[in-house]
Motif scaffolding. Structure first.
Motif, PDB file in Angstrom:
ATOM      1  N   GLY A 127     -50.945  26.156  29.597  1.00 36.76           N
ATOM      2  CA  GLY A 127     -49.526  26.484  29.634  1.00 36.76           C
ATOM      3  C   GLY A 127     -48.702  25.294  30.066  1.00 36.76           C
ATOM      4  O   GLY A 127     -49.195  24.168  30.167  1.00 36.76           O
ATOM      5  N   PHE A 128     -47.416  25.549  30.326  1.00 38.29           N
ATOM      6  CA  PHE A 128     -46.461  24.487  30.611  1.00 38.29           C
ATOM      7  C   PHE A 128     -45.756  24.718  31.950  1.00 38.29           C
ATOM      8  O   PHE A 128     -45.526  25.861  32.356  1.00 38.29           O
ATOM      9  CB  PHE A 128     -45.378  24.429  29.526  1.00 38.29           C
ATOM     10  CG  PHE A 128     -45.896  24.203  28.141  1.00 38.29           C
ATOM     11  CD1 PHE A 128     -46.003  22.932  27.617  1.00 38.29           C
ATOM     12  CD2 PHE A 128     -46.289  25.277  27.343  1.00 38.29           C
ATOM     13  CE1 PHE A 128     -46.484  22.719  26.338  1.00 38.29           C
ATOM     14  CE2 PHE A 128     -46.769  25.085  26.060  1.00 38.29           C
ATOM     15  CZ  PHE A 128     -46.868  23.799  25.562  1.00 38.29           C
ATOM     16  N   LEU A 129     -45.405  23.617  32.598  1.00 34.35           N
ATOM     17  CA  LEU A 129     -44.464  23.657  33.707  1.00 34.35           C
ATOM     18  C   LEU A 129     -43.067  23.404  33.154  1.00 34.35           C
ATOM     19  O   LEU A 129     -42.892  23.035  31.987  1.00 34.35           O
ATOM     20  CB  LEU A 129     -44.806  22.576  34.739  1.00 34.35           C
ATOM     21  CG  LEU A 129     -46.124  22.757  35.508  1.00 34.35           C
ATOM     22  CD1 LEU A 129     -46.399  21.517  36.344  1.00 34.35           C
ATOM     23  CD2 LEU A 129     -46.064  23.994  36.387  1.00 34.35           C
ATOM     24  N   ALA A 130     -42.056  23.568  33.999  1.00 34.48           N
ATOM     25  CA  ALA A 130     -40.687  23.277  33.586  1.00 34.48           C
ATOM     26  C   ALA A 130     -40.561  21.806  33.211  1.00 34.48           C
ATOM     27  O   ALA A 130     -41.263  20.954  33.766  1.00 34.48           O
ATOM     28  CB  ALA A 130     -39.713  23.609  34.720  1.00 34.48           C
ATOM     29  N   PRO A 131     -39.680  21.464  32.259  1.00 36.69           N
ATOM     30  CA  PRO A 131     -39.492  20.067  31.883  1.00 36.69           C
ATOM     31  C   PRO A 131     -39.093  19.220  33.095  1.00 36.69           C
ATOM     32  O   PRO A 131     -38.399  19.689  33.987  1.00 36.69           O
ATOM     33  CB  PRO A 131     -38.353  20.126  30.857  1.00 36.69           C
ATOM     34  CG  PRO A 131     -38.359  21.528  30.362  1.00 36.69           C
ATOM     35  CD  PRO A 131     -38.809  22.373  31.509  1.00 36.69           C
TER      36      PRO A 131
END
Length: 218
Positions: A127-131
């Motif tokens: 998944g991703f963290l915030a930009p």
């Protein structure tokens, strides 16, 4: 809620990866997403001027968590001393997102292969963290991924001086999170840092690690 870990590292890491799959963003934030984190070296007005505009260059990094039997390691590099930007600093593999890349994940995997020879077949994106917006004008998509050892790496000496792993447990321990200061542009700025042995992790890398800690444990 605090994540409680089992004493057996094999079960502990499975709980870590299960929590990451649950808590991370499943899709990359869109280019105009306003949920961004920025370097403390960026003034608020500077952030508004480029973070949400086309002048912010899209990039991605791979926050690679290596799943060893006795624990999880975080894959980090020391950038080559000959680079024009951030020479000698500790960083995640990564770089600019190119038009031919399959989004941030494709860019992070490509850059990791080009920089350190990491086989993308051993990488499972979680998944991703915030930009994260940097003072050099990049809007970075942090891709968190599980990496299955063994790793047979081949470093590109033009970009990477060395590669190492720091224990995930160490980096996710708030007692090891430091606030340091440095003069920049005539002003004294405070920023996140972590000292692991001879390695001083600071700036965007430490900031993204802190963001991962907050997403997972707070």
């Amino acid at each position: 809620m605090t994540l409680r870990l089992d004493p057996d590292p094999r079960f502990a890491q499975e709980r870590i990866f299960a929590e990451l799959r649950r808590k991370l963003d499943r899709v990359a934030p869109p280019p105009d997403a306003r949920d961004v984190v920025s370097d403390p070296f960026i003034e608020e007005e500077e952030l508004k001027s480029f973070a949400l505009q086309e002048s912010a260059r899209a990039a991605a990094v791979l926050i690679g968590l290596v799943a060893h039997e006795d624990g999880v390691g975080v894959l980090l590099t020391r950038r080559s001393a000959t680079l024009r930007v951030h020479a000698g600093q500790i960083a995640f593999p990564g770089g600019r997102i190119e038009p031919e890349d399959a989004g941030p994940v494709g860019a992070a995997l490509r850059e990791a292969r080009e920089e350190i020879g990491l086989d993308p077949g051993r990488v499972e994106p979680l998944g991703f963290l915030a930009p994260y917006v940097t003072g050099t004008g990049f809007r970075v998509a942090p891709v968190v991924a599980r990496i299955v050892p063994p790793l047979e790496l081949d470093l590109n000496p033009h970009e990477v001086e060395s590669v190492f792993e720091a224990p995930f447990a160490f980096l996710m321990d708030a007692a090891n999170h430091l606030i340091d200061t440095r003069e920049f542009g005539g002003r004294l700025r405070r920023f996140q840092a972590m000292a692991y042995g001879e390695h001083y992790i600071w700036g965007a890398t430490a900031g993204m690690l802190r963001n991962l800690y907050e997403r997972l444990y707070l």
